[in-house]
Design an enzyme around this catalytic site. Structure first.
Site, mmCIF file in Angstrom:
data_model
loop_
_atom_site.group_PDB
_atom_site.id
_atom_site.type_symbol
_atom_site.label_atom_id
_atom_site.label_comp_id
_atom_site.label_asym_id
_atom_site.label_seq_id
_atom_site.Cartn_x
_atom_site.Cartn_y
_atom_site.Cartn_z
ATOM 1 N N THR D 13 -7.063 11.161 -1.283
ATOM 2 C CA THR D 13 -7.110 11.099 0.184
ATOM 3 C C THR D 13 -7.125 9.669 0.713
ATOM 4 O OG1 THR D 13 -9.499 11.346 -0.006
ATOM 5 C CG2 THR D 13 -8.233 13.343 0.479
ATOM 6 N N VAL D 16 -4.060 4.474 -1.168
ATOM 7 C CA VAL D 16 -3.255 4.436 -2.395
ATOM 8 C C VAL D 16 -2.984 5.851 -2.887
ATOM 9 C CG1 VAL D 16 -3.143 3.640 -4.788
ATOM 10 C CG2 VAL D 16 -4.161 2.169 -3.036
ATOM 11 N N CYS D 149 -1.412 -6.010 -7.255
ATOM 12 C CA CYS D 149 -0.121 -6.125 -6.564
ATOM 13 C C CYS D 149 0.298 -7.574 -6.357
ATOM 14 C CB CYS D 149 -0.163 -5.385 -5.237
ATOM 15 S SG CYS D 149 -1.561 -5.795 -4.193
ATOM 16 N N GLY D 180 -1.923 -4.222 1.416
ATOM 17 C CA GLY D 180 -2.588 -4.448 0.140
ATOM 18 C C GLY D 180 -4.077 -4.184 0.195
ATOM 19 N N GLU D 202 -8.849 -12.106 -5.695
ATOM 20 C CA GLU D 202 -7.404 -12.123 -5.939
ATOM 21 C C GLU D 202 -6.956 -13.390 -6.680
ATOM 22 O OE1 GLU D 202 -6.527 -9.262 -4.633
ATOM 23 O OE2 GLU D 202 -4.386 -9.226 -4.214
ATOM 24 N N LYS D 205 -7.627 -12.821 -10.280
ATOM 25 C CA LYS D 205 -6.692 -11.884 -10.918
ATOM 26 C C LYS D 205 -5.351 -12.553 -11.168
ATOM 27 C CE LYS D 205 -8.991 -7.980 -8.692
ATOM 28 N NZ LYS D 205 -8.994 -7.131 -7.477
ATOM 29 N N HIS D 244 4.611 -8.541 -0.657
ATOM 30 C CA HIS D 244 3.912 -9.756 -1.068
ATOM 31 C C HIS D 244 4.934 -10.807 -1.496
ATOM 32 C CE1 HIS D 244 0.276 -7.652 -0.665
ATOM 33 N NE2 HIS D 244 -0.184 -7.631 -1.890
ATOM 34 N N ASN D 329 4.372 -4.289 -2.164
ATOM 35 C CA ASN D 329 3.050 -4.215 -2.783
ATOM 36 C C ASN D 329 2.500 -2.807 -2.946
ATOM 37 O OD1 ASN D 329 3.001 -4.803 0.170
ATOM 38 N ND2 ASN D 329 0.871 -4.168 -0.078
#
Lengths: 353, 353, 353, 353
Positions: D13, D16, D149, D180, D202, D205, D244, D329
């Site tokens: 739900t 994503v 992403c 994102g 981010e 990552k 992105h 993304n």
């Protein structure tokens, strides 16, 4: 339908012309064999001359067509016109006089009495003007026009209410996307973090064109009796890429509750001929019950960008009812709308298939 | 004015509260000595507890004030309320009952008959309700409210037309900035490249509040006779940071041409008392003749964000006239508007200087 | 300073010219007495000829000045040039040859060896080139240039690091506002909901101009020894109205920790002469410790749009350190920067007060 | 492939999860038979419980599925996980331990040594870790992860350069879309007319995940030898809906000219297995030669949102080369990427067809 009808696109290198190119590239009934463009691009392969501004790339089928001058010596029976107003005013009659079927998106002849202003879901019978147009001007060809994209955004729900309850007046405020102004169109400095309460000539079109679209073909089929309704409009440009929203208050001839109006929207069906047109959507009018719909970003692409999405029907404290309506301005409101008109002309025999 | 009146700000850590803090930091008549906030921030220095979301930094003068609980034991005679509706509903009467002057930006009591809904340029005499309010409730303090920011954007030009020609009806469509929803407010995914034709409760406020603002204090000064006019509104959120635009069609009691209406706008002057109020602008109403004005980005900051900018007066094809009006929603339409109300109360003696 | 120096603005009707007009209207040392413009506007009062695109209205003091042709027969000793590059290339030398002090925002002569490329907080001594410039060309006047607005956004923190630790290389990616392209500039169809990774000539300017700004006046004061550093840049246009952001990775001559770099930023003070310049901000460099700052909308207006806001200093996994820097591109990065240069010239005696 | 594999979507739900639902609704190999959701939605039909935020409507095939609790008693062999990090951390191992194939988009186990971090076009052999993962933990099922992403946007061109010339270092600055962050995600007040130079976690990552994706499966197939390269990243949020963009400078092991790098991009072909995967695009990497491409709005939807579009290769003044790369993304970078991973697992026999 064995063979596709060869067609030309006038001003194929502009923003509207590019949409025609993109949408006709895989059309089941029409085949682009000719494109015209500005002096700068004439003589170049389309794929090289064009400054392509819509997502994706120019379709392969059109890439190597050599851009022609916009003069009536093209080897096609039908032309789609994406000409700017002044050029449309000058050249569209010359094409019609030379025998071409001119399917135009330009405003030059929209309100000319014997030129059909056409949306197949609304007034497919208005093509009945064509014989009179040809006779009066002694033209072997003819012109058929599409309405302005802002008019389009509001007019189908107006048609539904007119049919169901009679429509006496409409007060409209539109919130229109930047793509309606073409490219380069609106400067980013003008519209970012801003609203511009002015689009040249748009208020006037919104106050005139619906009366013709919702009007009736006269007995002699020589003109349209404009619908007897009062219209008032304020067009605004908003920082949205695509999708025109119209906020409309209407006065009806017979009282109707919001529930009755919603029912009219939900039960409305397009004229039978639409079922034969490849670009006509299954559901041209979608009514949404959510309190925050329709929205341009969420609803503009419904039915491939060909549907009206309507919502927020409720009582108006001054007139009778209010509603909000959205269409995709460069698809339903421009190129796709004209292509749909050409499909109608072919089914009705005005274009030879 | 020798000494500034100490004031408190209720919910000073929220987005509206921050605007109060910013605007009152250098006020000539008021001095922030108390701030209240949510449980999370109580006990911390304001400058550390607040998640400051307006440009610039928290003013130095407020940085070290310790955030208090929002209960009526604050050592100030006047509180500005930036409380959310539900809390305002609960706490504002308790503050008034405890003797505080409550100058609120919240909606909880705007339409309560004996609470003045106030814009000094429009209805400064409505403070005449205050004695009745205090008497009826046996309160030593009282509540004075500001209208919703969308109401504000349209109501001064309506007042001018009412005074000049009589105003019978108004059909409004608003294009409202995201800052009107506070922080975090509207999700960027919801509004970027989009319009949302819904703001909870806003249509209703737009259809109710102008009738009170434009109404008349009754003989006994115990309530307001609502103005007899029909109102219809559709509020839209647009991707603009600040500035609400209202597109309005009006029906007048006496016919007026666009030129007469423009003259009325240009000749209108605020009530004399406004000249004494430090936050009241020199020109509260600016009429612009350009066809593409007013615009939020270009006009919202006129007169320090305290002016109405009006334009595009022309005939309405359905009612009588149309116009467009803009105000800055977080300044004129929120914090600054309430501060102006407090200034009026001080000049009128309802706050002791 | 008894009397203000009369000044002219070349190309005063364009977007940059309008900023000059706005900023100089109330300047303590300079008075606009002459404005020039395009053929279309020559002969008209400025207030009527200009298509004003910045918020607010043209200042009253300039409203009735008649727009002149851009030729060196203006009755002022100093001209601010907002000319487009090609015109700047042609006309700025003619003005200098005719005895004018030319304070330019154009790029035409920025990298010319004997033209000072100037930011008073960085290299006020570079005006030492002026005598050599005048002598070599036999000019009674001279030209002084400001850097590109993208260069400006990154160069002060580079200067601070250069002074503190030595600077050997910088890899830059910029996120630049649309106002940097003037008006109409970037089409909204090009930039809305989009990023454009290209600004014509900007990468090259970012890779060249800092070396001159951070270079040293040669012994003979006849040229600048470019700073020995490697530079690499990628300029991007983003949908932001004002404020350029630079994301920078640097290689230092002497190792420094993030904490040492932050200390260098916080302890840096501008050259003493800046204290005498009315447009020089109290704090030209603001270091912010929040993890999500600087941001264009929150920080571009710091110190009246004249400050660099720097943040996010941390180790770079490839070079030595990374940081982010922001300036207001049309204030610090354009018109205000040139005005500051003129103030420096006056204090240093190159303009007669 | 006679019968589709029944699959479940964990957290179907959320934003994503909705993309998973949309993309799997018509998948040739997988059939959604189970959806899980938050406590609020458990027990409701999906179409009613979900607050659908992507364009269009929930697919009919899923509309009436009853939302389940996210516990490992679902009647499917494969689950796609759209769980938030903390829940993913807790529940994904429990699903694997219960025998499910867990194809996750969450970050919880991306850098876990025996969990494949997978992009089929880059490292399809990393699924070789699966037997070791199952053995070491005594799991009948297993977990396979997709990268962040932002990592995705840059990593395929890095792979191409690594293969062709060796890759020693990369300095990255990203410009990332608001989608994102999911829904509600970024407040419009935070990002409109703004850039936010911070996305939690981010940078880290971006500096870690490429080393695993570009690393090599060890001899015993029990872990990945991280690629020996230095990485530095600065992630920025920009006001773009989807797409992105990564601006990257790289240091190579063997010198290469821009032309050689462009040739490497143009000649690169994906691993042979990709031809068997329905979601793998015909051209995973598109090189554009225009100086102003790639752009998010024009290129994000290339190849159905599954392609990397790369451009602007040129010399870097500090390292060796620069380039710009874009991906969609929420498609390539999220849901579609995970679906592609599942397709690979099926072809390789890790999922039974």
């Amino acid at each position: 339908m064995k063979k596709r009808v060869p067609v030309g696109i006038l001003a194929a290198t502009g923003a509207v012309g590019q949409r025609f190119v993109q949408l006709l590239a895989d059309h089941p009934w029409f085949e682009i064999t000719t494109v015209t463009g500005s002096d700068r691009t004439v003589g170049q392969p389309y794929g090289e001359g064009v400054n392509w501004v819509v997502p994706g790339d120019p379709p392969a089928a059109v890439h190597d067509l050599i851009v022609q001058e916009t003069v009536p010596n093209l080897d096609v029976p039908v032309v789609f016109s994406a000409l700017p107003t002044a050029l449309a005013h000058e050249w569209e009659p010359k094409f019609a006089a030379a025998g071409y079927v001119v399917v135009t998106n330009a405003s030059a002849y929209r309100m000319t009495p014997d030129v059909p202003l056409l949306i197949p879901e609304i007034n497919p019978d208005h093509t009945g003007l064509i014989p009179a147009q040809k006779a009066a001007r002694d033209w072997p060809g003819f012109i058929v026009a599409s309405p302005n994209c802002s008019t389009t955004s509001a007019v189908l729900p107006m048609k539904v209410l007119q049919d169901a309850f009679g429509l006496q007046a409409a007060v409209m405020t539109t919130l229109q996307a930047i793509s309606g102004a073409g490219y380069p169109g609106v400067a980013s400095m003008a519209i970012m973090d801003n609203v511009v309460p002015y689009i040249g000539g748009e208020d006037e079109k919104l106050e005139a064109e619906p009366r013709k679209l919702l009007g009736a073909l006269n007995a002699g089929a020589a003109s349209i009796e404009l619908a007897a309704m009062q219209l008032s409009a304020q067009a605004n440009r908003v920082p949205v890429t695509d999708g025109h929203l119209a906020s409309v208050s209407v006065k009806l001839s017979r009282p109707a509750s919001p529930a009755e109006a919603v029912a009219a929207f939900e039960h409305w069906r397009p004229p039978a001929v639409c079922a034969e047109l490849p670009s006509s959507p299954e559901r041209p009018l979608i009514y949404r019950h959510e309190s925050d719909r329709p929205q341009p970003r969420l609803d503009r692409d419904a039915e491939g960008g060909m549907a009206w999405t309507v919502g927020k029907v409720r009582e108006c404290g001054v007139l009778d009812l209010r509603f909000v309506s959205i269409t995709h301005n460069t698809l339903r409101g421009a190129a796709s709308g004209s292509i749909l008109n050409a499909e109608l002309l072919l089914v009705q025999g005005y274009i030879e298939g």
